[in-house]
Write an enzyme that holds these catalytic residues in place. Structure first.
Site, PDB file in Angstrom:
ATOM      1  CD  GLN A   1      29.090  -2.901 -32.518  1.00  0.00           C
ATOM      2  OE1 GLN A   1      28.281  -2.973 -31.630  1.00  0.00           O
ATOM      3  NE2 GLN A   1      28.761  -2.528 -33.743  1.00  0.00           N
TER       4      GLN A   1
ATOM      5  CG  HIS B   1      31.790  -8.178 -32.749  1.00  0.00           C
ATOM      6  ND1 HIS B   1      30.946  -7.395 -33.487  1.00  0.00           N
ATOM      7  CD2 HIS B   1      31.175  -8.356 -31.552  1.00  0.00           C
ATOM      8  CE1 HIS B   1      29.862  -7.110 -32.771  1.00  0.00           C
ATOM      9  NE2 HIS B   1      29.983  -7.679 -31.597  1.00  0.00           N
TER      10      HIS B   1
ATOM     11  N   GLY C   1      29.408   5.266 -36.144  1.00  0.00           N
ATOM     12  CA  GLY C   1      29.308   4.330 -37.265  1.00  0.00           C
ATOM     13  C   GLY C   1      28.749   2.967 -36.933  1.00  0.00           C
ATOM     14  CB  THR C   2      27.432   1.028 -34.421  1.00  0.00           C
ATOM     15  OG1 THR C   2      26.539  -0.076 -34.172  1.00  0.00           O
ATOM     16  CG2 THR C   2      27.339   2.014 -33.286  1.00  0.00           C
TER      17      THR C   2
HETATM   18  P1  NAD Z   1      26.439  -1.769 -39.498  1.00  0.00           P
HETATM   19  O1  NAD Z   1      27.004  -2.264 -40.792  1.00  0.00           O
HETATM   20  O2  NAD Z   1      25.247  -2.447 -38.942  1.00  0.00           O
HETATM   21  O3  NAD Z   1      26.068  -0.229 -39.660  1.00  0.00           O
HETATM   22  C1  NAD Z   1      26.985   0.689 -40.186  1.00  0.00           C
HETATM   23  C2  NAD Z   1      26.587   2.069 -39.729  1.00  0.00           C
HETATM   24  O4  NAD Z   1      27.626   2.968 -40.120  1.00  0.00           O
HETATM   25  C3  NAD Z   1      25.280   2.576 -40.376  1.00  0.00           C
HETATM   26  O5  NAD Z   1      24.453   3.085 -39.341  1.00  0.00           O
HETATM   27  C4  NAD Z   1      25.755   3.683 -41.310  1.00  0.00           C
HETATM   28  O6  NAD Z   1      24.810   4.750 -41.416  1.00  0.00           O
HETATM   29  C5  NAD Z   1      27.036   4.146 -40.624  1.00  0.00           C
HETATM   30  N1  NAD Z   1      28.015   4.778 -41.517  1.00  0.00           N
HETATM   31  C6  NAD Z   1      28.221   4.567 -42.838  1.00  0.00           C
HETATM   32  N2  NAD Z   1      29.224   5.321 -43.287  1.00  0.00           N
HETATM   33  C7  NAD Z   1      29.695   6.034 -42.216  1.00  0.00           C
HETATM   34  C8  NAD Z   1      30.732   6.987 -42.036  1.00  0.00           C
HETATM   35  N3  NAD Z   1      31.508   7.359 -43.071  1.00  0.00           N
HETATM   36  N4  NAD Z   1      30.937   7.513 -40.801  1.00  0.00           N
HETATM   37  C9  NAD Z   1      30.151   7.132 -39.757  1.00  0.00           C
HETATM   38  N5  NAD Z   1      29.151   6.229 -39.863  1.00  0.00           N
HETATM   39  C10 NAD Z   1      28.924   5.684 -41.081  1.00  0.00           C
HETATM   40  O7  NAD Z   1      27.641  -1.750 -38.472  1.00  0.00           O
HETATM   41  P2  NAD Z   1      27.749  -2.340 -37.001  1.00  0.00           P
HETATM   42  O8  NAD Z   1      26.655  -1.785 -36.160  1.00  0.00           O
HETATM   43  O9  NAD Z   1      29.149  -2.150 -36.579  1.00  0.00           O
HETATM   44  O10 NAD Z   1      27.456  -3.889 -37.165  1.00  0.00           O
HETATM   45  C11 NAD Z   1      28.177  -4.622 -38.154  1.00  0.00           C
HETATM   46  C12 NAD Z   1      28.840  -5.883 -37.638  1.00  0.00           C
HETATM   47  O11 NAD Z   1      29.631  -6.374 -38.706  1.00  0.00           O
HETATM   48  C13 NAD Z   1      29.789  -5.589 -36.511  1.00  0.00           C
HETATM   49  O12 NAD Z   1      29.598  -6.597 -35.591  1.00  0.00           O
HETATM   50  C14 NAD Z   1      31.192  -5.699 -37.114  1.00  0.00           C
HETATM   51  O13 NAD Z   1      31.977  -6.593 -36.366  1.00  0.00           O
HETATM   52  C15 NAD Z   1      31.018  -6.364 -38.441  1.00  0.00           C
HETATM   53  N6  NAD Z   1      31.720  -5.654 -39.542  1.00  0.00           N
HETATM   54  C16 NAD Z   1      32.989  -5.187 -39.351  1.00  0.00           C
HETATM   55  C17 NAD Z   1      33.647  -4.506 -40.360  1.00  0.00           C
HETATM   56  C18 NAD Z   1      35.054  -4.015 -40.115  1.00  0.00           C
HETATM   57  O14 NAD Z   1      35.746  -4.568 -39.267  1.00  0.00           O
HETATM   58  N7  NAD Z   1      35.518  -2.980 -40.817  1.00  0.00           N
HETATM   59  C19 NAD Z   1      33.008  -4.282 -41.586  1.00  0.00           C
HETATM   60  C20 NAD Z   1      31.703  -4.787 -41.764  1.00  0.00           C
HETATM   61  C21 NAD Z   1      31.076  -5.455 -40.717  1.00  0.00           C
END
Ligand code: NAD
Length: 240
Positions: free
Chosen positions: A103, A121, A188-189
């Site tokens: 994602q 995404h 990590g989602t």
């Molecule tokens: P989310 O932000 O909804 O949830 C993040 C999850 O990651 C949480 O459940 C949290 O407990 C967990 N987490 C935090 N630190 C962690 C670690 N070190 N190891 C494992 N898990 C950990 O994320 P989502 O469900 O992917 O939804 C967010 C949306 O925003 C996605 O659609 C994505 O495209 C976008 N997004 C992308 C990025 C990126 O590309 N790096 C960053 C922020 C948001």
């Protein structure tokens, strides 16, 4: 179950499966310094983002603000380095049938060496025009919002904004990654986004075991839960 027993169970699941599908979310990149959206400890202001920056309406209202925000995210993503969990996943693909669906839009899986990653995404590093969705190349360094050389409309990042559909190609490629998978590894989602949830529901229906890696686990029905950070837990699971 104790942490050790969860790890044993998770290892049995992933090593016993002829094919594994992996879904990664924003938490996968948290240790690389890229903030998640919904994680309370680390997240940004989700409502503000949703309203003003990550929607077609937000872009229409103030294209330059949105373009500049994504330019900043692109810089952050380029400065970030894939952690040991990313590398472990890439090496795992060399010795097993592993489909990776993310994602995330940060490009870190590919930079760690993973192949055929499905970016559900989209990507911070691809661009399309708003009118015709023509792909546009070579505009990542533009300070001003560029225009499409074919139709003249404004250019935007090719990421899926709130209220938009996931591109068809990403849907069929993720379906192909899921086809015949005997285990699902979710990392990590928060599962707030419906795409990841759809694969979880399908796994539950098919009786496919699910392993979750997340310091704040989101899935009560997982067969094994590794409640830790991806950068530490993944190397232990796949190479420990
Ligand atoms: P989310 O932000 O909804 O949830 C993040 C999850 O990651 C949480 O459940 C949290 O407990 C967990 N987490 C935090 N630190 C962690 C670690 N070190 N190891 C494992 N898990 C950990 O994320 P989502 O469900 O992917 O939804 C967010 C949306 O925003 C996605 O659609 C994505 O495209 C976008 N997004 C992308 C990025 C990126 O590309 N790096 C960053 C922020 C948001």
């Amino acid at each position: 179950m104790s942490d050790e027993r969860e790890m044993d169970a998770a290892r049995r699941i992933v090593s016993g499966a002829a094919k594994v599908m992996v879904i990664t979310g924003a938490g996968m990149s948290a240790e690389c310094g890229l903030p998640t959206f919904r994680d309370a400890a680390n997240g940004q202001n989700w409502d503000e983002l949703a309203r003003t920056l990550a929607t077609a309406e937000g872009f229409q209202a103030d294209p330059q603000r949105v373009w500049s925000w994504y330019a900043g995210r692109r810089q952050e993503a380029l400065r970030a380095q894939p952690h040991a969990g990313y590398t472990a996943l890439a090496r795992w693909q060399d010795r097993a049938a592993v489909g990776i669906v993310t994602q995330n839009v940060d490009g870190l899986h590919a930079r760690a060496g993973s192949r055929d990653v499905v970016e559900l995404h989209g990507s911070l590093f691809s661009f399309i025009c708003v009118e015709q969705r023509h792909p546009v190349e070579g505009v990542g360094a533009c300070v001003e919002t560029p225009r499409c050389p074919l139709c003249g409309s404004l250019v935007r990042p090719a990421v899926v904004w709130f209220g938009e559909m996931i591109p068809e190609e990403a849907i069929w490629r993720s379906a192909a990654a899921w086809e015949g998978a005997e285990a699902l590894l979710i990392i990590g989602t928060s599962l707030a986004v419906s795409t990841a949830r759809a694969f979880v529901r399908s796994a539950e229906r098919r009786g496919v075991p699910i392993v979750e890696i997340n310091p704040a686990p989101a899935l009560p029905t997982a067969s094994a839960v590794l409640a830790g950070a991806a950068g530490t837990v993944l190397p232990l699971l796949l190479e420990g």
